[in-house]
Design an enzyme around this catalytic site. Structure first.
Site, PDB file in Angstrom:
ATOM      1  N   ARG A 177       0.850  -1.190   0.000  1.00 39.66           N
ATOM      2  CA  ARG A 177       0.000   0.000   0.000  1.00 39.66           C
ATOM      3  C   ARG A 177       0.883   1.238   0.000  1.00 39.66           C
ATOM      4  NH1 ARG A 177      -2.787   3.623   3.466  1.00 39.66           N
ATOM      5  NH2 ARG A 177      -4.972   3.958   2.862  1.00 39.66           N
ATOM      6  N   SER A 246     -12.670  -3.910   1.373  1.00 39.01           N
ATOM      7  CA  SER A 246     -12.807  -3.298   2.698  1.00 39.01           C
ATOM      8  C   SER A 246     -14.269  -2.997   3.005  1.00 39.01           C
ATOM      9  CB  SER A 246     -12.002  -1.997   2.765  1.00 39.01           C
ATOM     10  OG  SER A 246     -10.626  -2.253   2.650  1.00 39.01           O
ATOM     11  N   LYS A 275      -6.358   5.297   8.457  1.00 40.48           N
ATOM     12  CA  LYS A 275      -7.690   5.674   7.968  1.00 40.48           C
ATOM     13  C   LYS A 275      -8.147   6.929   8.706  1.00 40.48           C
ATOM     14  CE  LYS A 275      -8.356   2.250   5.084  1.00 40.48           C
ATOM     15  NZ  LYS A 275      -8.522   2.483   3.627  1.00 40.48           N
TER      16      LYS A 275
END
Length: 362
Positions: A177, A246, A275
């Site tokens: 990521r 997700s 997040k």
């Protein structure tokens, strides 16, 4: 082609056909052994066995008698890549290529030897293509089912070293990521991490980027709610690669279960800078997923050694972590601890399940 010319070619044709029948049968046997002992798949093993038996029917005494191993210059040719295999996936892919190339040779030269051979080997080649897709998909799904610890990377100068330490510690899945680096950097990093993961027998996933996953031959892609729909990603990736999705609430979970995803992310369980701005779901959503999800799922979001037990008590069997490993002073030791805790819980649940079955039969 005249009879005289055909007669002169006959010994050469027999040698070509004999060599490629051998090559195809050997390659299929290697593939069959993994289907049988690695995947424990009776269906895939039967397909391999059937193909080998069909090849054996064509491998006649006339073709075998034309063999001239001492006089074959090809036996002395080699390539450095033939002397090494870095992982199981490479072993399978190399042998699928070997079988497919051999079948193409048999199809073309077989037309000169016996017209119906061309049709037979063409059909067989398509069967092998289907077998390859099914086997690679099966291999990845089996590996996913056995996976319990999932590492999502974050940018760091020591990225390969941290990931390898985690792999040595026993992490099952690694997701690359990186939202901000140039594509050239991401491509290089993804290639390196993909190689490392396959070297250690772990799955390698790419966050968001279907194109990058295809470019480095990753095992799949993980998608967020704002990324490509799962159905579109599936069209691009095919059935043999994995797609994760997700989710942050029951409605998203239900949609993901119907989307064709292979696994689901559940969270963020706790507040996390990964997040930023997203409210934590808490362990209540973990309990909901434990009761409702029909797919493998990973609890994610702020999970570390300090709160892992709470997540496992809520029903999680699989967890995904970022900072707990990526920012650890000793990532391999942290990974080993997380793996041990997950394994312990799994052993207890397996024991309780067996005892319940025993009691129900008394």
């Amino acid at each position: 082609m005249g009879n005289q010319e055909h007669g002169a070619l006959q010994p050469v044709l027999c040698r070509i056909l004999d060599a490629n029948l051998d090559r195809a049968r050997e390659g299929l046997r290697i593939i069959e052994e993994w289907c049988r002992f690695g995947l424990n798949s009776g269906a895939l093993t039967e397909v391999c066995k059937h193909l080998r038996q069909e090849l054996a029917i064509w491998h006649t005494a006339e073709l075998r008698s034309a063999r001239d191993t001492p006089g074959d210059p090809g036996t002395e040719l080699t390539h450095p890549q033939e002397a090494q295999r870095t992982d199981l996936q490479q072993v399978l892919q190399v042998n699928f290529c070997r079988v497919q190339e051999a079948l193409r040779v048999l199809e073309e030269y077989g037309k000169l030897y016996q017209p119906e051979m061309g049709t037979a080997f063409k059909q067989m080649r398509y069967q092998v293509y289907t077998l390859e897709s099914n086997l690679l998909a099966g291999h990845r799904h089996q590996r996913l089912l056995r996976s319990h610890l999932y590492l999502v990377t974050s940018p760091t100068e020591s990225l390969p070293a941290v990931v390898e330490a985690a792999l040595q510690g026993g992490v099952d899945v690694v997701q690359y990521r990186d939202k901000n680096s140039d594509d050239g950097v991401r491509l290089q990093n993804a290639k390196q991490l993909c190689h490392l993961c396959h070297q250690y027998g772990a799955l390698f996933m790419v966050n968001d980027r279907v194109d990058l996953a295809l470019a480095v031959d990753a095992d799949g892609v993980h998608l967020g709610q704002q990324d490509l729909p799962v159905a579109v990603a599936r069209q691009l990736l095919g059935q043999q690669r994995l797609i994760g999705c997700s989710t942050t609430n029951p409605d998203e979970l239900k949609a993901a279960l119907q989307s064709g995803a292979d696994y689901i992310g559940v969270g963020p369980v706790y507040e996390t800078p990964t997040k930023a701005g997203k409210a934590a779901t808490g362990v209540e959503y973990v309990r909901y997923a434990a009761q409702q999800s029909t797919l493998p799922w990973f609890a994610i979001g702020g999970i570390d050694p300090n709160n892992l037990q709470e997540v496992l008590t809520a029903g999680a069997e699989r967890v995904a972590v970022v900072r707990a490993i990526m920012q650890a002073e000793q990532p391999m030791l942290v990974t080993q601890y997380l793996v041990s805790q997950l394994s312990h819980v799994q052993m207890i649940r397996d024991y309780n399940a067996r005892m319940s079955m025993v009691i129900s039969h008394v």
